[in-house]
Design a protein around this motif. Structure first.
Motif, PDB file in Angstrom:
ATOM      1  N   THR A  99       0.828  -1.207   0.000  1.00 19.91           N
ATOM      2  CA  THR A  99       0.000   0.000   0.000  1.00 19.91           C
ATOM      3  C   THR A  99       0.862   1.258   0.000  1.00 19.91           C
ATOM      4  O   THR A  99       0.582   2.221  -0.702  1.00 19.91           O
ATOM      5  N   ARG A 100       1.917   1.273   0.821  1.00 25.45           N
ATOM      6  CA  ARG A 100       2.836   2.405   0.847  1.00 25.45           C
ATOM      7  C   ARG A 100       4.079   2.064   0.035  1.00 25.45           C
ATOM      8  O   ARG A 100       4.631   0.975   0.174  1.00 25.45           O
ATOM      9  N   VAL A 101       4.510   2.999  -0.763  1.00 22.99           N
ATOM     10  CA  VAL A 101       5.590   2.737  -1.709  1.00 22.99           C
ATOM     11  C   VAL A 101       6.655   3.814  -1.556  1.00 22.99           C
ATOM     12  O   VAL A 101       6.363   5.018  -1.632  1.00 22.99           O
ATOM     13  N   ASP A 102       7.888   3.368  -1.361  1.00 24.19           N
ATOM     14  CA  ASP A 102       9.035   4.281  -1.343  1.00 24.19           C
ATOM     15  C   ASP A 102       9.409   4.577  -2.799  1.00 24.19           C
ATOM     16  O   ASP A 102       9.769   3.656  -3.540  1.00 24.19           O
ATOM     17  N   PRO A 103       9.346   5.821  -3.246  1.00 20.25           N
ATOM     18  CA  PRO A 103       9.684   6.125  -4.648  1.00 20.25           C
ATOM     19  C   PRO A 103      11.091   5.680  -5.026  1.00 20.25           C
ATOM     20  O   PRO A 103      11.326   5.255  -6.157  1.00 20.25           O
ATOM     21  N   ARG A 104      12.036   5.722  -4.050  1.00 21.42           N
ATOM     22  CA  ARG A 104      13.391   5.273  -4.366  1.00 21.42           C
ATOM     23  C   ARG A 104      13.403   3.782  -4.686  1.00 21.42           C
ATOM     24  O   ARG A 104      14.074   3.342  -5.622  1.00 21.42           O
ATOM     25  N   LEU A 105      12.676   3.010  -3.892  1.00 21.20           N
ATOM     26  CA  LEU A 105      12.613   1.567  -4.136  1.00 21.20           C
ATOM     27  C   LEU A 105      11.936   1.281  -5.473  1.00 21.20           C
ATOM     28  O   LEU A 105      12.403   0.434  -6.251  1.00 21.20           O
ATOM     29  N   LEU A 106      10.843   1.977  -5.756  1.00 22.42           N
ATOM     30  CA  LEU A 106      10.121   1.751  -7.010  1.00 22.42           C
ATOM     31  C   LEU A 106      11.006   2.089  -8.202  1.00 22.42           C
ATOM     32  O   LEU A 106      11.045   1.345  -9.196  1.00 22.42           O
ATOM     33  N   ALA A 107      11.717   3.196  -8.107  1.00 20.00           N
ATOM     34  CA  ALA A 107      12.615   3.585  -9.196  1.00 20.00           C
ATOM     35  C   ALA A 107      13.768   2.592  -9.335  1.00 20.00           C
ATOM     36  O   ALA A 107      14.161   2.224 -10.453  1.00 20.00           O
ATOM     37  N   GLU A 108      14.314   2.126  -8.219  1.00 23.69           N
ATOM     38  CA  GLU A 108      15.424   1.171  -8.245  1.00 23.69           C
ATOM     39  C   GLU A 108      14.993  -0.161  -8.863  1.00 23.69           C
ATOM     40  O   GLU A 108      15.759  -0.805  -9.589  1.00 23.69           O
ATOM     41  N   ALA A 109      13.754  -0.565  -8.570  1.00 31.17           N
ATOM     42  CA  ALA A 109      13.272  -1.868  -9.053  1.00 31.17           C
ATOM     43  C   ALA A 109      12.798  -1.825 -10.493  1.00 31.17           C
ATOM     44  O   ALA A 109      12.841  -2.844 -11.190  1.00 31.17           O
ATOM     45  N   THR A 110      12.342  -0.652 -10.969  1.00 33.35           N
ATOM     46  CA  THR A 110      11.716  -0.579 -12.303  1.00 33.35           C
ATOM     47  C   THR A 110      12.416   0.353 -13.267  1.00 33.35           C
ATOM     48  O   THR A 110      12.119   0.325 -14.465  1.00 33.35           O
ATOM     49  N   GLY A 111      13.304   1.211 -12.746  1.00 32.72           N
ATOM     50  CA  GLY A 111      13.893   2.236 -13.603  1.00 32.72           C
ATOM     51  C   GLY A 111      12.912   3.337 -13.936  1.00 32.72           C
ATOM     52  O   GLY A 111      13.080   4.052 -14.939  1.00 32.72           O
ATOM     53  N   ALA A 112      11.873   3.487 -13.126  1.00 35.30           N
ATOM     54  CA  ALA A 112      10.828   4.478 -13.413  1.00 35.30           C
ATOM     55  C   ALA A 112      11.387   5.897 -13.396  1.00 35.30           C
ATOM     56  O   ALA A 112      12.200   6.248 -12.541  1.00 35.30           O
TER      57      ALA A 112
END
Length: 838
Positions: A238-251
Motif C-alpha cells: 500500500t505504501r511505496v518508497d519512490p526510491r525503491l520503485l525507481a530502483e526496481a523498475t527504472g521508473a
C-alpha cells in the motif's frame, strides 16, 4: 446503503437551491475522489424535487463533444441537430430557466467544448441551481478542467462542496449492521463509500468484480511504461518508497507523476501510497502470473542494494520470487523480531513462511505452534505439533516429542476433541516421566491438571498442579508457576475454599516475568469466576484491564474468551444489545474463533434471539451443543443444554425442554452452587421430578424453596432483570406475573412476554397489557415504551436514582435501560441522547 456523514453537504445544497430560486447565481462544484458518493449525494438532494435535468460526461477514451448538453436537450425536448455552438449554448440557457436543478455529472471526463459551456452557464444562469460533480483525485496540473474550475471559483455565484471519505466510526456502523469486520473493512476501503458498499454487499469472495473493474478502467488509461510501474508498486504494498520503485523498475519521475495524476496513487509525505487498499489489490491480482515472480525478484534485489533491514519485506518478496533460502533466512529473523515485540499474529505468519521454505525443521514447527496458540488458531497448532512430534521422535528427542504431544493435547481442548486431548495429555506424561524432572514434564503435569479441573475433578487437579510447581520453581519457570497457581485457584474455588489471592498471584507472576499467555489466562479466569458468582461490580474493572492487556499483547486466544464471558455478563445484566454486538464481533471475525471459544457467544446470541422471538436460534444452539459434547466439559454442556431448554420452553415445547434440562443435570453433580442452581430451576420450570443436587446459590435456593419474591429480590440486587422476571413468573400469583410481564416487555423479550400473558389468562386476569411490540417497531430508534420514558427523564436531567424513584424501578434496572437507550441511539453520553428526544 444509508447515506452517512453527508448531512452538512445536503443542507448546503438545499440552501444554495433556495438562493438560486430567489434569483441569485448558484453554480455548485461537488468534488471528491472516485466512489466518494457524489452521485448518491446529488440523488438524495434531488429526490422529490420537480424539474430536475441530468447530463453526463462519458468516461470514454475519446469524449463525446457536448455530451451532457445533448442529454439535457433530449430531456427538455429540444431539437439541436442543426444548431451551431453559440446557438446551442443560448438555446439551452433559455430552456434551463424553467428548470429547478441542473445536474452535470463526471465533469472530469468533459471535453473542452463542455468545459466552455459550463463557463458560459456559470456567468449567465439565474433561477436554477447547477450542481456539477467531478473527481478531484486525477487531475494533472495542466488539465483544462483544473483551469476551468479555477476560473469558475472566482465567480460570485460559485460554491464548492468537498466530500471526504467516510470516517472510521461511520464504516464501523455500516459493518456492524451487516456482520462485517469493521477494522478490515476500513483498512481495505479507506472509507470510500463505493468500495464500502461493494465489499459489504459481496464480502465472501475477495474483491467484488464491479470494484475491480472500476480500478482497472483507470489503470488502463496509463501509458504502458507507467502501467508496468503501477503493477510493481502494487506488488510492493500500500505504501511505496519512490526510491525503491525507481530502483526496481527504472521508473522516471514523469512515470511516477502519471501514477499520481491517475488518482490511483497519492502523495504520502516523502513517499507514495495507493489511495485505497482495494485498488492496490485489484491491480495486484491483474498482474499476469508470468510477470509476478520476476517483478518480486527485482524488488528483492532493489531492497538488498538499498541496504534494507526490513526482514518482513525481504522475506515476502523472496518467497514470491521463489528464492527459498532468502525467504527462510529473512522469515525466521522477522518472526523472532515480531515475537520479541509480542506481535504474535505477525510472528505466526512469518513462521508459516519459514515452514513453507523448510518443512523439516521441528524447531520451526514448535515455534509456529506456540505463536498460533497465542492467536486462537488451534487447528494450525494441532497440525504443526503433530508434524513436529513425528520429526522429534525420528530424531530420538523424547523431551521435545513429549512437549509436542502436550501441544497437540492443548489444541484438542480448544477444538472440542476432549477424549483425544486427554489421551494426548496422558501420553505426554508417559513419554516424559522416564526422562526425569524437566520443564517439559512440569508443563505436562500442569496441562493434565487443567484437564482434571475442567472435568470437575478438583482434588486431582490440585495434586497435579502441586507436582508441576515443585519442578517449575527450582527451574525458574515462572510461566509454569503462574499457570499452576491459576489452575489451583480455580480448583480451590470449586472446593469452597479461598481462591482470589492465588489467582491474583498467578496474574502478578505472569505480568512481572512477561508471560503474556499466562497473564491472559489469569485475567480470563479472574473475570470469568467473578461473573460466575454474579460479582459484577468487582468484575467490571477487571474486564477492562484484562481486555486491554490481551489486545495490546496480541493474546487473541484469551481476548476472544474474555469477550465471550463479557457477552454472558451483559446478557445476565440485561444489556442485550451490547451482548449481541459482542457476540457478532466474535462469531463473524475474519479469523474464526476456536470451537471452545465460540460456545459462549453462540449460547448468548441464540438465547437472546429466542427471548426476542427472532430467527437464527437453532443453528447456533446446535453448534454450541455439538462443541460442548465434543469437549466433554460439564460447564459447557450445562450452558449449551440449558440454552436449548430455554428455547424449547419459550416455544411451548415443555417435554423437549425437560429432556434438555435433564441432560444438563446429568453432568452437574460436581459443579458449583451457581451451575447446580441454574440446572435445578430449569428442572422445576420444565416439570422434571428430579431433585436438586447439593447446595444451591442463594437466588436459586430461594426459588427452589418456593420463595419466588425473595428470589426475584435477590436477582434484582445482583442486577439480573431477566432472572428476576423468571422468578416472579414462577410464583403463579397475578401481581408477580404482571411484574414479570412488564420486565419482559421492557427487555424486548417477546417470547417470554407471550408466556407471561398466557399465564395471566390461565389465572383469569382481566385487561392483560397488549405489549409494546408495535410501538417499538414504529419508534425510529426501536425504543420500547419504558426506554422512551427513561430517555424523557434523562432529557429532564434526572439521575438514574431519581429516574428509579419516579418509575418505581431499581437503580440497576434503570442502569440497564439507560445503557440500552445509548446503544440504540448510537451515542456515547446522556447529553447526546437527550438531544435526540425530539
Amino acid at each position: 446503503m444509508r447515506l452517512l456523514e453527508r448531512e452538512s453537504a445536503l443542507a448546503s445544497l438545499t440552501e444554495y437551491a433556495r438562493a438560486a430560486h430567489a434569483g441569485e447565481a448558484r453554480l455548485v462544484l461537488v468534488g471528491g475522489e472516485a466512489g466518494v458518493g457524489k452521485t448518491a449525494l446529488v440523488e438524495a438532494f434531488t429526490e422529490g424535487r420537480p424539474n430536475v435535468v441530468w447530463g453526463l460526461c462519458d468516461g470514454l477514451f475519446t469524449p463525446r463533444p457536448l455530451g451532457p448538453l445533448f442529454d439535457i436537450a433530449d430531456q427538455l425536448g429540444l431539437d439541436l441537430r442543426s444548431a451551431d455552438r453559440d446557438e446551442l449554448f443560448a438555446v439551452t440557457l433559455r430552456a434551463l430557466r424553467d428548470v429547478d436543478v441542473l445536474v452535470v455529472e463526471d465533469l472530469h471526463w468533459a471535453d473542452e467544448a463542455t468545459v466552455d459551456w459550463i463557463r458560459y452557464l456559470g456567468r449567465r444562469l439565474r433561477g436554477t441551481v447547477a450542481v456539477l460533480t467531478y473527481r478531484d483525485d486525477g487531475l494533472s496540473r495542466g488539465d483544462p478542467l483544473r483551469l476551468a474550475l479555477g476560473d469558475l471559483g472566482t465567480q460570485r455565484g460559485t460554491r464548492r462542496i468537498g466530500l471526504a471519505p467516510l470516517s472510521e466510526p461511520a464504516v464501523r456502523a455500516l459493518a456492524r449492521e451487516r456482520g462485517v469486520d469493521p477494522a478490515e473493512l476500513y483498512r481495505l476501503t479507506g472509507g470510500n463509500p463505493y468500495f464500502v458498499t461493494e465489499l459489504v454487499r459481496d464480502s465472501t469472495a475477495g474483491i467484488p468484480a464491479s470494484a475491480a473493474d472500476a480500478v482497472l478502467a483507470r489503470a488502463a488509461r496509463l501509458r504502458p511504461d507507467a502501467r508496468a510501474v503501477l503493477d510493481t508498486a502494487a506488488l510492493i504494498g500500500t505504501r511505496v518508497d519512490p526510491r525503491l520503485l525507481a530502483e526496481a523498475t527504472g521508473a522516471t519521475p514523469e512515470a511516477l507523476d502519471d501514477l499520481v495524476a491517475s488518482g490511483l496513487l497519492t502523495g504520502d509525505g516523502a513517499g507514495l501510497r495507493f489511495r485505497h487498499e482495494l485498488a492496490r489489490l485489484a491491480v495486484e491480482q491483474a498482474v499476469p502470473p508470468h510477470r509476478t515472480a520476476p517483478a518480486h525478484a527485482a524488488v528483492l534485489a532493489a531492497l538488498q542494494r538499498l541496504g534494507s533491514g526490513d526482514d518482513a519485506s525481504l522475506a515476502h518478496h523472496a518467497e514470491a520470487a521463489g528464492d527459498r533460502a532468502a525467504a527462510l533466512h529473512h522469515a525466521v529473523r522477522a518472526a523472532r523480531a515480531a515475537a520479541g515485540l509480542r506481535s504474535h499474529r505477525e510472528a505466526a505468519a512469518q513462521y508459516h513462511r519459514a515452514v513453507r521454505a523448510d518443512g523439516n525443521d521441528p524447531e520451526l514447527l514448535d515455534a509456529l505452534a506456540f505463536e498460533l496458540s497465542m492467536i486462537d488458531a488451534w487447528a494450525g497448532v494441532a497440525e504443526a505439533a503433530e508434524r513436529g512430534r513425528v520429526l522429534w521422535r525420528a530424531a530420538g528427542n523424547g523431551l521435545r516429542e513429549g512437549n509436542a504431544l502436550r501441544m497437540r493435547s492443548a489444541a484438542g481442548v480448544s477444538l472440542c476433541r476432549g477424549e483425544e486431548a486427554l489421551a494426548d495429555a496422558e501420553a505426554a506424561i508417559a513419554v516424559l516421566e522416564p526422562l526425569g524432572p524437566s520443564g517439559e514434564l512440569a508443563l505436562a503435569y500442569g496441562h493434565l491438571a487443567k484437564h482434571h479441573m475442567l472435568a470437575d475433578r478438583y482434588a486431582e487437579a490440585t495434586e497435579l498442579a502441586g507436582r508441576a510447581q515443585a519442578i517449575a520453581a527450582p527451574l525458574g519457570r515462572f510461566d509454569l508457576v503462574s499457570d499452576t497457581l491459576n489452575t489451583e485457584s480455580v480448583a480451590r474455588l470449586m472446593l469452597g475454599e479461598e481462591w482470589i489471592p492465588l489467582m491474583r498471584r498467578a496474574l502478578d507472576v505472569a505480568i512481572e516475568h512477561g508471560h503474556d499467555e499466562k497473564a491472559g489466562r489469569a485475567y480470563t479466569n479472574l473475570y470469568g469466576l467473578l461473573c460466575r458468582a454474579r460479582r459484577y461490580a468487582e468484575a467490571e474493572p477487571v474486564y477492562h484491564e484484562a481486555i486491554a492487556y490481551c489486545d495490546e499483547h496480541d493474546v487473541d486466544t484469551y481476548g476472544t474468551c474474555l469477550r465471550g464471558e463479557r457477552a454472558s455478563a451483559l446478557a445476565r445484566t440485561g444489556h442485550w444489545d451490547e451482548a449481541m454486538a459482542l457476540c457478532r464481533q466474535v462469531l463473524t471475525r475474519v479469523e474464526e474463533a476456536s470451537p471452545i471459544n465460540r460456545i459462549y457467544p453462540l449460547y448468548v446470541h441464540a438465547t437472546i434471539r429466542a427471548r426476542r422471538d427472532e430467527d437464527g436460534v437453532w443453528a447456533a444452539l446446535d453448534e454450541a451443543a455439538e462443541s460442548a459434547d465434543g469437549a466433554g466439559e460439564p460447564q459447557w454442556i450445562i450452558k449449551a443444554r440449558l440454552g436449548r431448554a430455554e428455547a424449547r420452553w419459550l416455544a411451548g415445547k415443555h417435554s423437549d425442554a425437560r429432556t434438555e434440562a435433564e441432560l444438563a443435570d446429568d453432568v452437574c453433580a460436581r459443579a458449583d452452587g451457581w451451575l447446580r442452581g441454574w440446572v435445578a430451576t430449569w428442572l422445576r420450570r420444565t416439570g422434571s421430578d428430579r431433585p436438586a443436587r447439593g447446595e444451591l446459590a442463594e437466588p436459586f435456593a430461594l426459588e427452589w424453596a418456593g420463595d419466588h419474591a425473595g428470589a426475584a429480590a435477590a436477582w434484582d440486587a445482583l442486577g439480573c432483570p431477566y432472572d428476576a422476571a423468571l422468578a416472579r413468573l414462577g410464583a403463579g400469583d397475578e401481581p408477580g406475573v404482571r411484574r414479570a410481564l412488564a420486565a419482559f416487555d421492557d427487555l424486548g423479550a417477546t417470547a417470554a412476554a407471550r408466556v407471561a400473558r398466557q399465564r395471566l389468562r390461565d389465572l383469569g386476569a382481566r385487561s392483560i397489557p397488549a405489549g409494546p411490540r408495535t410501538a417499538t417497531r414504529a419508534h425510529p430508534h426501536g425504543l420500547t415504551r419504558r426506554e422512551q420514558q427513561v430517555l424523557d427523564l434523562v432529557a429532564e436531567g434526572l439521575t438514574n436514582a431519581e429516574i428509579a424513584a419516579r418509575l418505581v424501578l431499581s437503580v440497576k434496572t434503570v442502569d440497564h435501560h439507560v445503557s440500552a437507550v445509548l446503544a440504540k441511539l448510537g451515542v456515547a453520553t446522556r447529553a447526546e441522547a437527550a438531544r435526540k428526544t425530539g
